[in-house]
Scaffold this motif. Structure first.
Motif, PDB file in Angstrom:
ATOM      1  N   GLY A 148       0.794  -1.224   0.000  1.00 26.48           N
ATOM      2  CA  GLY A 148       0.000   0.000   0.000  1.00 26.48           C
ATOM      3  C   GLY A 148       0.823   1.269   0.000  1.00 26.48           C
ATOM      4  N   ASP A 149       2.154   1.148  -0.211  1.00 25.73           N
ATOM      5  CA  ASP A 149       2.999   2.341  -0.189  1.00 25.73           C
ATOM      6  C   ASP A 149       3.282   2.887  -1.577  1.00 25.73           C
ATOM      7  OD1 ASP A 149       4.524   0.229  -0.973  1.00 25.73           O
ATOM      8  OD2 ASP A 149       6.111   0.490   0.517  1.00 25.73           O
ATOM      9  N   ALA A 150       2.750   2.248  -2.603  1.00 27.06           N
ATOM     10  CA  ALA A 150       2.925   2.723  -3.971  1.00 27.06           C
ATOM     11  C   ALA A 150       1.728   2.279  -4.804  1.00 27.06           C
ATOM     12  CB  ALA A 150       4.219   2.187  -4.572  1.00 27.06           C
ATOM     13  N   VAL A 151       1.485   3.017  -5.885  1.00 27.46           N
ATOM     14  CA  VAL A 151       0.317   2.749  -6.721  1.00 27.46           C
ATOM     15  C   VAL A 151       0.733   2.645  -8.176  1.00 27.46           C
ATOM     16  CG1 VAL A 151      -1.898   3.642  -7.526  1.00 27.46           C
ATOM     17  CG2 VAL A 151      -1.240   3.952  -5.134  1.00 27.46           C
ATOM     18  N   LEU A 152       0.266   1.588  -8.842  1.00 27.35           N
ATOM     19  CA  LEU A 152       0.444   1.424 -10.278  1.00 27.35           C
ATOM     20  C   LEU A 152      -0.901   1.651 -10.967  1.00 27.35           C
ATOM     21  CD1 LEU A 152       2.639  -1.819 -10.614  1.00 27.35           C
ATOM     22  CD2 LEU A 152       3.375   0.552 -10.862  1.00 27.35           C
ATOM     23  N   VAL A 153      -0.886   2.409 -12.064  1.00 24.27           N
ATOM     24  CA  VAL A 153      -2.090   2.615 -12.864  1.00 24.27           C
ATOM     25  C   VAL A 153      -1.753   2.241 -14.297  1.00 24.27           C
ATOM     26  CG1 VAL A 153      -3.783   4.265 -13.697  1.00 24.27           C
ATOM     27  CG2 VAL A 153      -2.915   4.469 -11.360  1.00 24.27           C
ATOM     28  N   ASP A 154      -2.411   1.192 -14.790  1.00 21.45           N
ATOM     29  CA  ASP A 154      -2.132   0.700 -16.146  1.00 21.45           C
ATOM     30  C   ASP A 154      -0.642   0.409 -16.337  1.00 21.45           C
ATOM     31  OD1 ASP A 154      -4.828   0.902 -16.855  1.00 21.45           O
ATOM     32  OD2 ASP A 154      -4.595   2.990 -17.499  1.00 21.45           O
ATOM     33  N   GLY A 155      -0.015  -0.135 -15.302  1.00 26.06           N
ATOM     34  CA  GLY A 155       1.383  -0.527 -15.388  1.00 26.06           C
ATOM     35  C   GLY A 155       2.374   0.600 -15.176  1.00 26.06           C
ATOM     36  N   ALA A 156       1.898   1.831 -14.940  1.00 28.19           N
ATOM     37  CA  ALA A 156       2.792   2.976 -14.726  1.00 28.19           C
ATOM     38  C   ALA A 156       2.773   3.383 -13.257  1.00 28.19           C
ATOM     39  CB  ALA A 156       2.374   4.153 -15.597  1.00 28.19           C
ATOM     40  N   LEU A 157       3.928   3.759 -12.738  1.00 30.88           N
ATOM     41  CA  LEU A 157       4.043   4.188 -11.347  1.00 30.88           C
ATOM     42  C   LEU A 157       3.442   5.578 -11.194  1.00 30.88           C
ATOM     43  CD1 LEU A 157       5.290   3.406  -8.569  1.00 30.88           C
ATOM     44  CD2 LEU A 157       7.340   4.657  -9.274  1.00 30.88           C
ATOM     45  N   ARG A 158       2.437   5.697 -10.342  1.00 29.17           N
ATOM     46  CA  ARG A 158       1.739   6.964 -10.183  1.00 29.17           C
ATOM     47  C   ARG A 158       1.918   7.585  -8.800  1.00 29.17           C
ATOM     48  NH1 ARG A 158       1.726   7.625 -15.023  1.00 29.17           N
ATOM     49  NH2 ARG A 158       0.030   7.007 -16.405  1.00 29.17           N
ATOM     50  N   ASN A 159       2.238   6.776  -7.788  1.00 31.87           N
ATOM     51  CA  ASN A 159       2.232   7.299  -6.435  1.00 31.87           C
ATOM     52  C   ASN A 159       3.193   6.504  -5.557  1.00 31.87           C
ATOM     53  OD1 ASN A 159       1.149   7.377  -3.535  1.00 31.87           O
ATOM     54  ND2 ASN A 159      -0.089   8.959  -4.511  1.00 31.87           N
ATOM     55  N   ILE A 160       3.951   7.224  -4.723  1.00 29.50           N
ATOM     56  CA  ILE A 160       4.821   6.595  -3.735  1.00 29.50           C
ATOM     57  C   ILE A 160       4.581   7.278  -2.397  1.00 29.50           C
ATOM     58  CG2 ILE A 160       7.192   6.171  -2.963  1.00 29.50           C
ATOM     59  CD1 ILE A 160       8.077   6.059  -5.826  1.00 29.50           C
ATOM     60  N   GLY A 161       4.142   6.526  -1.397  1.00 28.07           N
ATOM     61  CA  GLY A 161       3.944   7.064  -0.052  1.00 28.07           C
ATOM     62  C   GLY A 161       2.979   8.222   0.008  1.00 28.07           C
ATOM     63  N   GLY A 162       1.988   8.246  -0.878  1.00 28.20           N
ATOM     64  CA  GLY A 162       1.010   9.322  -0.872  1.00 28.20           C
ATOM     65  C   GLY A 162       1.387  10.514  -1.719  1.00 28.20           C
ATOM     66  N   PHE A 163       2.540  10.459  -2.371  1.00 21.54           N
ATOM     67  CA  PHE A 163       2.992  11.564  -3.215  1.00 21.54           C
ATOM     68  C   PHE A 163       3.078  11.112  -4.673  1.00 21.54           C
ATOM     69  CE2 PHE A 163       4.802  12.283   1.007  1.00 21.54           C
ATOM     70  CZ  PHE A 163       4.355  13.563   1.280  1.00 21.54           C
ATOM     71  N   GLY A 164       2.705  11.987  -5.593  1.00 18.37           N
ATOM     72  CA  GLY A 164       2.694  11.652  -7.000  1.00 18.37           C
ATOM     73  C   GLY A 164       4.089  11.471  -7.569  1.00 18.37           C
ATOM     74  N   VAL A 165       4.162  10.775  -8.702  1.00 23.83           N
ATOM     75  CA  VAL A 165       5.420  10.542  -9.409  1.00 23.83           C
ATOM     76  C   VAL A 165       5.383  11.293 -10.731  1.00 23.83           C
ATOM     77  CG1 VAL A 165       6.880   8.823 -10.545  1.00 23.83           C
ATOM     78  CG2 VAL A 165       5.787   8.288  -8.348  1.00 23.83           C
ATOM     79  N   GLU A 166       6.398  12.100 -10.985  1.00 23.21           N
ATOM     80  CA  GLU A 166       6.528  12.847 -12.231  1.00 23.21           C
ATOM     81  C   GLU A 166       7.666  12.247 -13.037  1.00 23.21           C
ATOM     82  OE1 GLU A 166       5.752  15.867 -15.082  1.00 23.21           O
ATOM     83  OE2 GLU A 166       4.622  15.378 -13.275  1.00 23.21           O
ATOM     84  N   ALA A 167       7.328  11.522 -14.101  1.00 22.56           N
ATOM     85  CA  ALA A 167       8.352  10.947 -14.980  1.00 22.56           C
ATOM     86  C   ALA A 167       8.814  12.027 -15.941  1.00 22.56           C
ATOM     87  CB  ALA A 167       7.784   9.754 -15.745  1.00 22.56           C
ATOM     88  N   VAL A 168      10.096  12.398 -15.836  1.00 27.66           N
ATOM     89  CA  VAL A 168      10.637  13.530 -16.582  1.00 27.66           C
ATOM     90  C   VAL A 168      11.411  13.026 -17.795  1.00 27.66           C
ATOM     91  CG1 VAL A 168      12.067  15.599 -16.475  1.00 27.66           C
ATOM     92  CG2 VAL A 168      10.856  14.802 -14.427  1.00 27.66           C
ATOM     93  N   GLU A 169      10.968  13.416 -18.972  1.00 28.65           N
ATOM     94  CA  GLU A 169      11.669  13.024 -20.193  1.00 28.65           C
ATOM     95  C   GLU A 169      13.058  13.658 -20.227  1.00 28.65           C
ATOM     96  OE1 GLU A 169      11.014  13.140 -25.057  1.00 28.65           O
ATOM     97  OE2 GLU A 169       9.472  13.909 -23.706  1.00 28.65           O
ATOM     98  N   SER A 170      14.059  12.868 -20.564  1.00 27.09           N
ATOM     99  CA  SER A 170      15.461  13.286 -20.686  1.00 27.09           C
ATOM    100  C   SER A 170      16.176  13.435 -19.344  1.00 27.09           C
ATOM    101  CB  SER A 170      15.601  14.611 -21.462  1.00 27.09           C
ATOM    102  OG  SER A 170      15.087  14.468 -22.761  1.00 27.09           O
ATOM    103  N   MET A 171      15.495  13.207 -18.232  1.00 25.87           N
ATOM    104  CA  MET A 171      16.168  13.320 -16.936  1.00 25.87           C
ATOM    105  C   MET A 171      17.162  12.187 -16.753  1.00 25.87           C
ATOM    106  SD  MET A 171      14.427  13.616 -13.151  1.00 25.87           S
ATOM    107  CE  MET A 171      15.401  13.627 -11.646  1.00 25.87           C
TER     108      MET A 171
END
Length: 312
Positions: A222-245
């Motif tokens: 319950g510490d992370a959330v997957l939506v359609d196979g993509a990581l969306r949330n860790i510990g209640g905070f959103g995940v921003e996948a940054v292109e070129s990072m």
């Protein structure tokens, strides 16, 4: 319904632009519009804090406002002492001149104009904005003035600055686990956690590392959330996948803490057609701007990185 322009019309528009070249300096509102339209086309940088500078050097207010500023009203005995709601302190910036010069193929220009119902000038502008936005986002996160790479060394980006100044730093020989990431968020002072929408900024490859970790678990914690196979949330905070990072680096901070500073003018030049342009069947364009990247409050920031060699 999209207005489809004929090839004849597009060619006439192109010839009008190229007849004697085109050189224009966008100022104030037009320059801001160009910049905002450009960053809006990028995935992440358009969500960050943007400041338009009036000079080459200056300062921004730090992230946040003072707390507990309410006072009891005493009627006619109330004193007009006033309260400065801004957080104490500022952070300096120093603009760096950067330019983009590019050849844009005529076929790409015509295709873009026709599919978007634009005239040729708008199509050329949108193509330049897309390239500028992609490069700006890359530099904003990965810039390092000590690099030998001509592009990367243009300006220090958020990763380098975060590694040097973040309030919370977690470094090791491998990426932290999801539980370790979650635990580290509690090391940010609560008053800073209230200052914006905190996100975990990471590359798509780094995010995939945590998708694999989740898929390999026997049970969900319950510490992370997957939506359609993509990581969306860790510990209640959103995940921003940054292109070129850069991979194997994670920043934990609100969008508002990462600032992009731009100058008030943008120079755009389209060269007149010559034999080289005819041979390439393309047009040459030059764009000049001034930018800087700022972390407004290091205390509202956590840095996670992987060392090349084991510590100690």
């Amino acid at each position: 319904m999209t207005n489809v322009l004929s090839n004849e019309t597009l060619i006439k528009q192109m010839n009008a632009i190229l007849k004697a070249g085109n050189n224009v300096t966008l100022r104030d509102d037009n320059a801001r519009a160009f910049f905002l339209d450009a960053v809006a086309s990028a995935g992440t940088i358009g969500k960050l804090f943007v400041h338009f500078a009036k000079s080459g050097t200056g300062s921004l207010d730090k992230l946040g406002v003072k707390k507990r500023t309410l006072k009891k009203h005493l009627g006619i005995n109330t004193e007009d002492t006033g309260t400065d709601i801004k957080e104490e302190g500022t952070v300096p910036f120093s603009l760096v001149p950067v330019y983009l010069d590019t050849w844009i193929e005529n076929s790409n220009t015509f295709y873009t104009a026709r599919t978007r119902g634009q005239d040729v000038r708008q199509a050329l502008l949108s193509l330049m904005q897309a390239q500028y936005a992609a490069d700006l986002q890359d530099l904003a996160f990965n810039g390092d003035e000590s690099s030998t790479d001509a592009f990367v060394k243009l300006n220090d980006g958020y990763i380098k600055m975060a590694k040097a100044s973040a309030e919370v730093k977690v470094e090791g020989t491998k990426l932290p686990t999801i539980q370790e990431l979650t635990a580290a968020t509690t090391r940010i002072e609560p008053k800073y956690l209230r200052q914006g929408t905190f996100k975990f900024f990471m590359s798509q490859a780094t995010a995939t590392n945590y998708v694999v970790e989740l898929q390999n678990r026997n049970t969900a914690l319950g510490d992370a959330v997957l939506v359609d196979g993509a990581l969306r949330n860790i510990g209640g905070f959103g995940v921003e996948a940054v292109e070129s990072m850069e991979n194997n680096v994670i920043l934990f901070t609100p969008y508002e803490n990462l600032a992009v500073v731009s100058g008030l003018s943008v120079t755009l030049t389209t060269a007149a057609q010559d034999s080289r342009a005819v041979a390439k069947q393309a047009t040459y364009h030059f764009m000049l701007d001034d930018v800087d990247f700022i972390i407004r409050e290091p205390k509202a920031l956590a840095y996670f990185g992987v060392n090349a060699t084991p510590e100690g």
